[in-house]
Design a protein around this motif. Structure first.
Motif, PDB file in Angstrom:
ATOM      1  N   ILE A  28      -4.135  33.372  13.709  1.00 20.08           N
ATOM      2  CA  ILE A  28      -2.974  34.402  13.533  1.00 20.08           C
ATOM      3  C   ILE A  28      -2.735  34.204  11.830  1.00 20.08           C
ATOM      4  O   ILE A  28      -2.287  35.158  11.146  1.00 20.08           O
ATOM      5  CB  ILE A  28      -1.974  33.960  14.278  1.00 20.08           C
ATOM      6  N   ASN A  29      -2.526  32.847  11.474  1.00 23.48           N
ATOM      7  CA  ASN A  29      -2.290  32.916   9.978  1.00 23.48           C
ATOM      8  C   ASN A  29      -3.262  33.280   8.968  1.00 23.48           C
ATOM      9  O   ASN A  29      -2.981  33.688   7.992  1.00 23.48           O
ATOM     10  CB  ASN A  29      -1.971  31.361   9.910  1.00 23.48           C
TER      11      ASN A  29
ATOM     12  N   TRP B 126      -2.433  36.796   8.564  1.00 26.45           N
ATOM     13  CA  TRP B 126      -1.293  37.127   7.874  1.00 26.45           C
ATOM     14  C   TRP B 126      -1.666  36.977   6.372  1.00 26.45           C
ATOM     15  O   TRP B 126      -1.151  37.643   5.515  1.00 26.45           O
ATOM     16  CB  TRP B 126      -0.299  36.168   8.292  1.00 26.45           C
TER      17      TRP B 126
ATOM     18  N   SER C 173      -1.555  39.630   3.447  1.00 26.45           N
ATOM     19  CA  SER C 173      -0.813  39.333   2.179  1.00 26.45           C
ATOM     20  C   SER C 173      -1.672  39.621   0.994  1.00 26.45           C
ATOM     21  O   SER C 173      -1.079  40.249   0.007  1.00 26.45           O
ATOM     22  CB  SER C 173      -0.386  37.984   2.428  1.00 26.45           C
TER      23      SER C 173
END
Length: 52
Positions: free
Chosen positions: A37-38, A41, A45
């Motif tokens: 998930i990170n 993300w 970004s």
């Protein structure tokens, strides 16, 4: 070398977050869901930063 320096300068936030993910995985144990998930993300970004 200058291209690499410019790239890293633009993506400081990416490097800090990536280091944070690695540290958290080392401290609390590897959690695949958290990591995936990170990383997703971070990818989103970085794509937004490159478009700006």
């Amino acid at each position: 070398m200058e291209k690499l320096t410019n790239y890293l300068g633009r993506h400081k936030r990416f490097m800090i977050i990536l280091a944070g993910i690695i540290v958290l995985n080392m401290v609390y144990g590897f959690d695949a869901r958290f990591t995936i998930i990170n990383l997703m993300w971070i990818a989103i970004s970085v794509i937004k930063i490159d478009k700006v």
